[in-house]
Design a protein around this motif. Sequence first.
Motif, PDB file in Angstrom:
ATOM      1  N   UNK A 211       9.041   8.907 -13.948  1.00 54.76           N
ATOM      2  CA  UNK A 211       7.581   9.078 -13.955  1.00 54.76           C
ATOM      3  C   UNK A 211       6.959   8.589 -15.261  1.00 54.76           C
ATOM      4  N   UNK A 212       7.713   8.648 -16.343  1.00 55.94           N
ATOM      5  CA  UNK A 212       7.176   8.152 -17.617  1.00 55.94           C
ATOM      6  C   UNK A 212       6.884   6.649 -17.528  1.00 55.94           C
ATOM      7  N   UNK A 213       7.774   5.924 -16.854  1.00 59.72           N
ATOM      8  CA  UNK A 213       7.550   4.477 -16.694  1.00 59.72           C
ATOM      9  C   UNK A 213       6.313   4.230 -15.836  1.00 59.72           C
ATOM     10  N   UNK A 214       6.154   5.076 -14.807  1.00 58.84           N
ATOM     11  CA  UNK A 214       5.005   4.917 -13.908  1.00 58.84           C
ATOM     12  C   UNK A 214       3.715   5.268 -14.647  1.00 58.84           C
ATOM     13  N   UNK A 215       3.781   6.324 -15.452  1.00 58.55           N
ATOM     14  CA  UNK A 215       2.631   6.719 -16.262  1.00 58.55           C
ATOM     15  C   UNK A 215       2.171   5.574 -17.150  1.00 58.55           C
ATOM     16  N   UNK A 216       3.135   4.937 -17.800  1.00 58.76           N
ATOM     17  CA  UNK A 216       2.806   3.817 -18.686  1.00 58.76           C
ATOM     18  C   UNK A 216       2.188   2.653 -17.910  1.00 58.76           C
TER      19      UNK A 216
ATOM     20  N   UNK B 284      -1.021  11.059 -11.103  1.00 60.37           N
ATOM     21  CA  UNK B 284      -0.734   9.629 -10.920  1.00 60.37           C
ATOM     22  C   UNK B 284      -0.927   9.201  -9.464  1.00 60.37           C
ATOM     23  N   UNK B 285      -0.485  10.052  -8.531  1.00 63.67           N
ATOM     24  CA  UNK B 285      -0.637   9.715  -7.112  1.00 63.67           C
ATOM     25  C   UNK B 285      -2.110   9.584  -6.748  1.00 63.67           C
ATOM     26  N   UNK B 286      -2.932  10.498  -7.253  1.00 72.13           N
ATOM     27  CA  UNK B 286      -4.347  10.453  -6.908  1.00 72.13           C
ATOM     28  C   UNK B 286      -5.076   9.287  -7.595  1.00 72.13           C
ATOM     29  N   UNK B 287      -4.555   8.876  -8.740  1.00 75.62           N
ATOM     30  CA  UNK B 287      -5.111   7.673  -9.376  1.00 75.62           C
ATOM     31  C   UNK B 287      -4.836   6.456  -8.493  1.00 75.62           C
ATOM     32  N   UNK B 288      -3.641   6.409  -7.945  1.00 72.12           N
ATOM     33  CA  UNK B 288      -3.286   5.284  -7.070  1.00 72.12           C
ATOM     34  C   UNK B 288      -4.099   5.335  -5.774  1.00 72.12           C
TER      35      UNK B 288
ATOM     36  N   UNK C  63      -2.013   0.851 -17.868  1.00 72.76           N
ATOM     37  CA  UNK C  63      -2.395  -0.567 -17.873  1.00 72.76           C
ATOM     38  C   UNK C  63      -3.147  -0.974 -16.606  1.00 72.76           C
ATOM     39  N   UNK C  64      -2.600  -0.548 -15.466  1.00 75.55           N
ATOM     40  CA  UNK C  64      -3.096  -1.067 -14.188  1.00 75.55           C
ATOM     41  C   UNK C  64      -4.262  -0.266 -13.606  1.00 75.55           C
TER      42      UNK C  64
ATOM     43  N   UNK D 151       0.796  -1.224   0.000  1.00 78.48           N
ATOM     44  CA  UNK D 151       0.000   0.000   0.000  1.00 78.48           C
ATOM     45  C   UNK D 151       0.828   1.274   0.000  1.00 78.48           C
ATOM     46  N   UNK D 152       2.095   1.185   0.336  1.00 78.70           N
ATOM     47  CA  UNK D 152       2.952   2.361   0.179  1.00 78.70           C
ATOM     48  C   UNK D 152       3.084   2.605  -1.323  1.00 78.70           C
ATOM     49  N   UNK D 153       2.912   3.841  -1.765  1.00 86.46           N
ATOM     50  CA  UNK D 153       2.870   4.107  -3.209  1.00 86.46           C
ATOM     51  C   UNK D 153       4.105   3.580  -3.935  1.00 86.46           C
ATOM     52  N   UNK D 154       5.282   3.897  -3.397  1.00 81.45           N
ATOM     53  CA  UNK D 154       6.521   3.446  -4.038  1.00 81.45           C
ATOM     54  C   UNK D 154       6.577   1.931  -4.119  1.00 81.45           C
ATOM     55  N   UNK D 155       6.219   1.270  -3.022  1.00 80.99           N
ATOM     56  CA  UNK D 155       6.243  -0.195  -2.989  1.00 80.99           C
ATOM     57  C   UNK D 155       5.220  -0.783  -3.961  1.00 80.99           C
ATOM     58  N   UNK D 156       4.073  -0.131  -4.053  1.00 83.30           N
ATOM     59  CA  UNK D 156       3.032  -0.618  -4.958  1.00 83.30           C
ATOM     60  C   UNK D 156       3.506  -0.540  -6.409  1.00 83.30           C
ATOM     61  N   UNK D 157       4.129   0.579  -6.746  1.00 85.26           N
ATOM     62  CA  UNK D 157       4.656   0.741  -8.102  1.00 85.26           C
ATOM     63  C   UNK D 157       5.637  -0.385  -8.415  1.00 85.26           C
ATOM     64  N   UNK D 158       6.539  -0.634  -7.468  1.00 82.34           N
ATOM     65  CA  UNK D 158       7.541  -1.679  -7.699  1.00 82.34           C
ATOM     66  C   UNK D 158       6.909  -3.066  -7.778  1.00 82.34           C
ATOM     67  N   UNK D 159       5.918  -3.280  -6.930  1.00 84.81           N
ATOM     68  CA  UNK D 159       5.254  -4.583  -6.948  1.00 84.81           C
ATOM     69  C   UNK D 159       4.617  -4.835  -8.317  1.00 84.81           C
ATOM     70  N   UNK D 160       3.947  -3.806  -8.858  1.00 85.05           N
ATOM     71  CA  UNK D 160       3.302  -3.956 -10.166  1.00 85.05           C
ATOM     72  C   UNK D 160       4.334  -4.106 -11.279  1.00 85.05           C
TER      73      UNK D 160
END
Lengths: 454, 204
Positions: free
Chosen positions: A157-162, A180-184, A166-167, A131-140
Motif C-alpha cells: 500500500x505504501x507504493x500505491x500511496x506514493x 486510496x480506493x475512494x480517491x481512485x 503523483x497520479x 477500470x478494475x482498481x488492481x489493474x489500474x494500479x498496475x497500469x499506472x
Amino acid sequence: MSTRHSKAAELFLKDKDLAAWHDETLWMVRAKRDNQSKQLPEWEHLRDMACAIKMYSNSHLDQLLLEFEKNALANGAHVYWAKDAEEYCSIVYNILHGHNVRHFIKSKSMLAEECGLNEFLEEKGIEVVESDLGERILQLMHKKPSHIVMPAIHIKKEEIGELFVKEMNTEPGNNDQTYLTHAARKNLRHKFIEAEAAMTGANFAVASTGECVVCTNEGNADMGTSQPKLQITAFGMEKIVPDRGSLGVFTRLLARSGTGQAITTYTSHYRKPRPGGELHIIIVDNGRSRILADKEHVKTLNCLRCGACMNTCPVYRRSGGYSYTYFIPGPIGINLGMLKAPLHYYDNVSACSLCHSCQNVCPAKVDLADQIYRWRQKLEDLGVASTSKKAMSGGMKFLMERPGLFGFALKNAPIANSLPRWMMYNDLNDWGKEHEMPKFARESFNEMWKKKKV
Amino acid sequence: MSSREDILESIRRNTRMRYEKPDYAQLEEEAVKYPDLLARFKEVMPQMGGRAVVLQKGEDVNKVIKGLYPNAVRIAATMKEVRCGEGMQPVTCATFHPDDVRCSGDLDGTDLAIIQGRVGVCENGAVWIQQDVEQRAVYFIAEALVILLDRHNLVSNMHEAYRQIDTGEYGYGVFISGPSKTADIEQALVLGAHGARDVTVILV
Ligand code: SF4
C-alpha cells in the motif's frame, strides 16, 4: 535448482515480510473458500456438474457457437470471429477507429492480457484505461498482474500511496486503503464518463440466449458499459455455456472458489445493445481449437479463471506470480503455458510439488497436477531431458528447503496415497526409483506432536 | 475462407469424443433450501455488506427510506408507486426520474437511487434487477441504493433464480449482492469501489 522459476522465486523471497504476507494472505483466501464450500452439502455434486457441463460444451463448440451467434445477431449485436491474437486486436482497433474513439475504458479481461491488446491499441494512439482498481494500479506502474483475480496482490500500500500522490493528487503519506480506493473511485468516475467506448471480457457466453455474463465486485464493467453507448465484449470460445440453467451451477461455484464469497457483487447479463447504442461481440480462438484434439490436456478448457488453484498452491504462495514465465501463473498457468509453447515455458513445470491440492479445489475439476505430471514425462521428447530431473524434484526441493511450507504440503500428502501407481513409480520419479515410496501417514509426526499424541 | 469458417473447421477437425449434456434436475433437487426464506435473507444481507429491512404493516416506505438516508438530496426513483402487501404506496421521497437527465453522465452525483428488484436469492443476497429504464447507469452510479423487493419473490438458490429471471425489452439484467467492493489494496475490504457504497433491500 536453476530453473528460471526457482531463480525468480529467490528474488521474490528476498523481501521476507512481503513473501510471508503473500503466503498467509492467499492461504486465508483458500480458508474462506473452504468455509463457503462446507456450507453447501451439494458442493461436490456442483463441481461434478460444472465439469460435466464444460465437457459437453467444449465437445460441442461448433454447434453452441453457431447457436450463440444466431441469437446474438437476433438480439441486434454484431458478431466477429478472431483466429488469433492479432486478428482480435485488429477487430477491436477497427471498431474503435471507425467510431473515432479516443478514450477507451476497459474492465479486466485475461483474454486482452493474453493477446496484448493494450500495447497494440496504444501503439496506434488510443488511450486505454483499465477500470478494475488492481489493474489500474498496475497500469499506472507499468507492471503486469501477478494473480488472475487479485492482480496487484504483490504490491504494498505504501507504493500505491506514493503512486496516487503523483497520479491522483492524494495526500502524501496517507496510505489508508479506504482513502486510496475512494480517491481512485473519484478519479475513474471522470474516465468512465468521458469514454467513447467500453470493453469487457466475459465469464460466460450463453448459447441459448446470445448473452454475455460478466462477474465483478467493483461494478466497473457496468459503470463502463452504462456510460458510452459503444460496447465491445470479447471472449475465448471455451467460455460458451449451453443455457441459463448452467449459469445456476457456475455462479454458485465461481466466487466461492476464487475469493471465498457466496457470489460476486455484480453478475451482469448483456443481451442487447443499449437504445441507440451498439454491441460488438468477438469470439476468439487463439489456439483453443487445437487443444480440443489433445486428450491429455483438453480439460484445461474447463477453466473458469477463478484463481483457486493459485491460492492453494504452496509453491505459488511462496514464490509469487512473477516467478512463472507465462502470463498466467500457478497450476493452471503452468499447463496453459505448455500448451501455448512448451519449449518456451517448460521451466514452469518445476514449480509444483505434486501435492494435488489444486485439482482438489478446482471448481471445474481441471486435472491440473496430473497434467503437470504428464508434461514432466514429456520433457525428454521435447529435447530438454537434462531439465527433467530438476523439474521432477524442483517443487519438492523448493518446499523441503522451507520447513514452514513443507508442513503444509505434508498435511495434504495423504492425497498421494491414492495416486495411481504408475505416477509414483516411473522413470522420471527419482525418489520412486531408488526406494519404495513411503506411505504418507494420515497424520504426520509433526501434527501428532502438536496434538500431544506422542 | 473466412476466419469464421476456419475456426469452425478447426473445431470440427479437432473435436474428439462428444460428451452428453448433463441433466441438472437432481442437483437442483438437492440444492440448499431454506425453510424460512425471509429470515435467511435478512441474515445473509449483512454478510454481503448490505442490509435487509422488512416493511411492517402500515409503515410508510418513504419514511423508512428517509430514516435510513436522512442526508440524501438528489434521489432518483425508477417507479412512481410500489405494491406493498394489501395495496399500492406512492414513492414520494424521490426528486427525479433517471430518464429525465440529458445523458448518463449527468447521473453522477446522485445520492440515492430507489430501484425495483425482481427476485431475491437467499443463499447469497443477490437481487435480480431487470433493466426498466433507459439509463441503467443509475443502478451503479448512485452513492447508495435502495432495492424494493416483494417479500414473496424470494428463492433459496441460484438454480431457482435462473428459472424466474429475464432480461426483458432492454436486454439487460444484473444480480446485485450488496455494495460495490474491492480488496485490491493489500486485501483490505473497502466498500464503494465504483458502484453504490451502501445497499438496502426493503422487503415490501
Ligand atoms: S484451473 Fe480450476 S482452480 Fe485454477 S483458475 Fe481454472 S477453474 Fe480456477
